[in-house]
Structure formats: C-alpha cells, structure tokens
Scaffold this motif. Structure first.
Motif, PDB file in Angstrom:
ATOM      1  N   ALA A   1      -2.365  -0.614  -4.321  1.00  0.00           N
ATOM      2  CA  ALA A   1      -3.713  -1.119  -4.044  1.00  0.00           C
ATOM      3  C   ALA A   1      -3.720  -2.452  -3.290  1.00  0.00           C
ATOM      4  O   ALA A   1      -4.790  -3.013  -3.048  1.00  0.00           O
ATOM      5  CB  ALA A   1      -4.481  -1.273  -5.355  1.00  0.00           C
TER       6      ALA A   1
ATOM      7  N   ARG B   1     -11.410   8.384   1.070  1.00  0.00           N
ATOM      8  CA  ARG B   1     -10.967   7.372   2.035  1.00  0.00           C
ATOM      9  C   ARG B   1     -11.788   6.092   1.910  1.00  0.00           C
ATOM     10  O   ARG B   1     -11.288   5.000   2.137  1.00  0.00           O
ATOM     11  CB  ARG B   1     -11.058   7.934   3.456  1.00  0.00           C
ATOM     12  CG  ARG B   1     -10.162   9.143   3.691  1.00  0.00           C
ATOM     13  CD  ARG B   1      -8.688   8.790   3.895  1.00  0.00           C
ATOM     14  NE  ARG B   1      -8.005   8.255   2.751  1.00  0.00           N
ATOM     15  CZ  ARG B   1      -7.522   8.990   1.748  1.00  0.00           C
ATOM     16  NH1 ARG B   1      -7.658  10.287   1.752  1.00  0.00           N
ATOM     17  NH2 ARG B   1      -6.885   8.411   0.747  1.00  0.00           N
TER      18      ARG B   1
ATOM     19  N   GLY C   1       0.804  -1.214   0.000  1.00  0.00           N
ATOM     20  CA  GLY C   1       0.000   0.000   0.000  1.00  0.00           C
ATOM     21  C   GLY C   1       0.833   1.259   0.000  1.00  0.00           C
ATOM     22  O   GLY C   1       0.296   2.358  -0.153  1.00  0.00           O
TER      23      GLY C   1
ATOM     24  N   ASN D   1      -5.939  -2.385  -0.077  1.00  0.00           N
ATOM     25  CA  ASN D   1      -7.239  -1.730  -0.129  1.00  0.00           C
ATOM     26  C   ASN D   1      -8.361  -2.659   0.337  1.00  0.00           C
ATOM     27  O   ASN D   1      -8.306  -3.875   0.152  1.00  0.00           O
ATOM     28  CB  ASN D   1      -7.546  -1.256  -1.553  1.00  0.00           C
ATOM     29  CG  ASN D   1      -6.781   0.007  -1.922  1.00  0.00           C
ATOM     30  OD1 ASN D   1      -5.987   0.512  -1.135  1.00  0.00           O
ATOM     31  ND2 ASN D   1      -7.009   0.511  -3.118  1.00  0.00           N
TER      32      ASN D   1
ATOM     33  N   ARG E   1      -6.800  -5.090   3.956  1.00  0.00           N
ATOM     34  CA  ARG E   1      -6.163  -4.187   4.915  1.00  0.00           C
ATOM     35  C   ARG E   1      -5.188  -4.896   5.854  1.00  0.00           C
ATOM     36  O   ARG E   1      -4.119  -4.374   6.164  1.00  0.00           O
ATOM     37  CB  ARG E   1      -7.262  -3.494   5.738  1.00  0.00           C
ATOM     38  CG  ARG E   1      -6.798  -2.492   6.762  1.00  0.00           C
ATOM     39  CD  ARG E   1      -6.043  -1.348   6.142  1.00  0.00           C
ATOM     40  NE  ARG E   1      -6.734  -0.839   4.977  1.00  0.00           N
ATOM     41  CZ  ARG E   1      -6.156  -0.099   4.038  1.00  0.00           C
ATOM     42  NH1 ARG E   1      -4.875   0.195   4.132  1.00  0.00           N
ATOM     43  NH2 ARG E   1      -6.836   0.333   3.004  1.00  0.00           N
TER      44      ARG E   1
ATOM     45  N   GLU F   1     -10.342   3.711  -0.584  1.00  0.00           N
ATOM     46  CA  GLU F   1      -9.165   2.972  -0.127  1.00  0.00           C
ATOM     47  C   GLU F   1      -9.487   2.006   1.015  1.00  0.00           C
ATOM     48  O   GLU F   1      -9.091   0.834   0.982  1.00  0.00           O
ATOM     49  CB  GLU F   1      -8.087   3.950   0.339  1.00  0.00           C
ATOM     50  CG  GLU F   1      -6.827   3.268   0.829  1.00  0.00           C
ATOM     51  CD  GLU F   1      -5.757   4.249   1.258  1.00  0.00           C
ATOM     52  OE1 GLU F   1      -4.709   3.790   1.742  1.00  0.00           O
ATOM     53  OE2 GLU F   1      -5.976   5.474   1.128  1.00  0.00           O
ATOM     54  N   TYR F   2     -10.203   2.479   2.022  1.00  0.00           N
ATOM     55  CA  TYR F   2     -10.428   1.668   3.215  1.00  0.00           C
ATOM     56  C   TYR F   2     -11.663   0.786   3.121  1.00  0.00           C
ATOM     57  O   TYR F   2     -11.740  -0.255   3.770  1.00  0.00           O
ATOM     58  CB  TYR F   2     -10.568   2.574   4.454  1.00  0.00           C
ATOM     59  CG  TYR F   2      -9.345   3.402   4.731  1.00  0.00           C
ATOM     60  CD1 TYR F   2      -8.061   2.900   4.487  1.00  0.00           C
ATOM     61  CD2 TYR F   2      -9.450   4.693   5.251  1.00  0.00           C
ATOM     62  CE1 TYR F   2      -6.943   3.667   4.743  1.00  0.00           C
ATOM     63  CE2 TYR F   2      -8.322   5.455   5.515  1.00  0.00           C
ATOM     64  CZ  TYR F   2      -7.082   4.946   5.255  1.00  0.00           C
ATOM     65  OH  TYR F   2      -5.963   5.693   5.517  1.00  0.00           O
TER      66      TYR F   2
END
Length: 260
Positions: free
Chosen positions: A18, A101, A8, A21, A25, A104-105
């Motif tokens: 990525a 965000r 990441g 992502n 995580r 991504e999260y």
C-alpha cells in the motif's frame, strides 16, 4: 538486466503493497530514481544495463514516468500497454475492474484526487520525453484501453525524440498470443534498441506467414498442444527459443546503450 521491486510490489506484505496507493503514487517512481543513483556508482557494464527502461501495464506507466522524470539519465523507454493518464484510464477501463483500480490509484471523481492524478500522469509531461520511446498496445485490451497509447504517442513533442508505435489490432489483454511468434513485441523491442526501422518494416510484412509456419511446427512437434486442452503443454523447443530471445535482447540492449 535489473528488475526492481518498487514500493507497491507484491510479496513484501500488505504495508509495503500500500506504500504507493493514492497520493503516494510518485513514491514508487522515486524508487527508480534511487536505483539510477545506485547504478551511477557501478562499473560501466552495469550502467549500460540500465540505459533502457521497460515495463508492461503498470510497469508501462513506470516506464513513461521515468521517461518524463529522469529523461537525462536513461537512453530510452519501452511502454507495453501502459497507463499514460490515470484519469482517462479510470474512466475508460472496463467497468468490472474500475472500482478496484480506484481503491489503489484514487477516485478520479473526487476533484482533489482528479487534479493530483492529472498532475502526475506522464501525458501531462509528454513534452519532457527526450529519449527514444517504443509504445506497444493491444487494440482489444479491456484493461488498459488502446487510447492510453494513442494519446501519449500523439502528445509527444513534435520535434522531440523518435517514437515507435506498435498496435496489435487483433490482440487483447497482455498480448499473450503475440508472444508465440518471432514477430512479437519482444522482437520488435530488440529492433527498437538496435534502431533498425528497415528490419522492423520487413518483419511486419512477413508476420502472417511466419506465424502460420510456427503454428504448423508446433502442431507437428507437440500434437497435444492443439488436440487436447486438458493436456496442453509448451512445445519442447520453447526453452531454447526463450534462451535465444534473451541473448538477442542483451545484444540489442548493448547496441542501444553504445548508441545512446
């Protein structure tokens, strides 16, 4: 001091960027586990260098995640404006950056993703923090709300490891202004590593006068720093100060490793 580029991280292409992502995580946290495996094979000095984990913002989340996942393999953790719960972070961060965000999260409004984000958040596993923890936060930070720090400090095990909490009430994003004084979070981090609560209290009481003195010194040595924004540059003594700060950080880390 080791600064790993976990999955990441930027600088290695879009695919690598990525790799942590959404549902991936936890893979970035596993990279720290692999680093700890490598450190265990190194001579004693290198093992000491990794006795403490520290990071800011997302790195703060990583510090908390390591503190809950690999508590038996570290000596302590420093979390600077870190995410303690992805769900509350996404709900409370400023609206101008929330959708970015979520990309991504993950989107906390989706039930499956919400359950996943709750499960992997350090706040859920706060009772597993068994080593000293130092939490630093800016009260006016619009990116990572101060409530992320408040809840991890409040949730820790009552009879667990000691927790230090520094809330800079006048500071905003990244605590940038705080870095200009010797009473900054970096200095307090050194005190935390040395486990010197008395020194911390003494410095806190003198913060305003020291900061004012440094500002006068800066203005005297480098007038353009305050007179003309278009010509702003750092004071000539900053490099020497940073070198001393790094040396003190190494000394503090060594003392912390020896103790824990």
């Amino acid at each position: 001091m080791i600064q790993p580029n976990v999955r990441g991280s930027t600088g290695y292409g879009k695919t690598f960027l990525a790799l942590d992502n959404g549902m991936k995580r936890e893979d970035s946290v596993k990279d720290i586990g692999a680093l700890l495996d490598w450190i265990a094979t190194q001579p004693r000095p290198r093992r000491r260098a990794a006795s403490l984990v520290a990071g800011g913002s997302y790195g703060g989340y990583m510090s908390l995640a390591v503190a809950t996942t690999y508590a038996d393999r570290i000596a302590g953790a420093i979390d600077v404006v870190g995410i303690s719960n992805f769900v509350t972070f996404l709900e409370n961060t400023e609206s101008y950056r929330r959708d970015l965000r979520r990309v991504e999260y993950g989107d906390e409004r989706d039930p499956a993703m919400r359950a996943f984000l709750t499960r992997i958040s350090p706040l859920t596993h706060a009772a597993k923090i068994t080593k000293p923890l130092f939490v630093v936060q800016g009260r006016n930070d619009p990116r990572v709300p101060y409530t992320e720090a408040e809840q991890i400090v409040a949730r820790r095990a009552p009879d667990g490891a000691p927790v230090w909490y520094l809330l800079r009430r006048e500071r905003g994003p990244r605590l940038r202004a705080a870095r200009r004084t010797p009473t900054s979070s970096s200095t307090r981090s050194i005190m935390f590593m040395r486990r010197d609560a008395a020194a911390l209290a003494s410095v806190a009481s003198k913060r305003r006068s020291i900061a004012a003195g440094l500002e006068r010194q800066s203005a005297a040595r480098c007038p353009r720093l305050v007179q003309n924004d278009s010509e702003t540059h750092e004071p000539p003594f900053r490099s020497a100060k940073n070198y001393r700060s790094r040396m003190h950080m190494r000394q503090g880390l060594s003392a912390f490793a020896n103790k824990y």
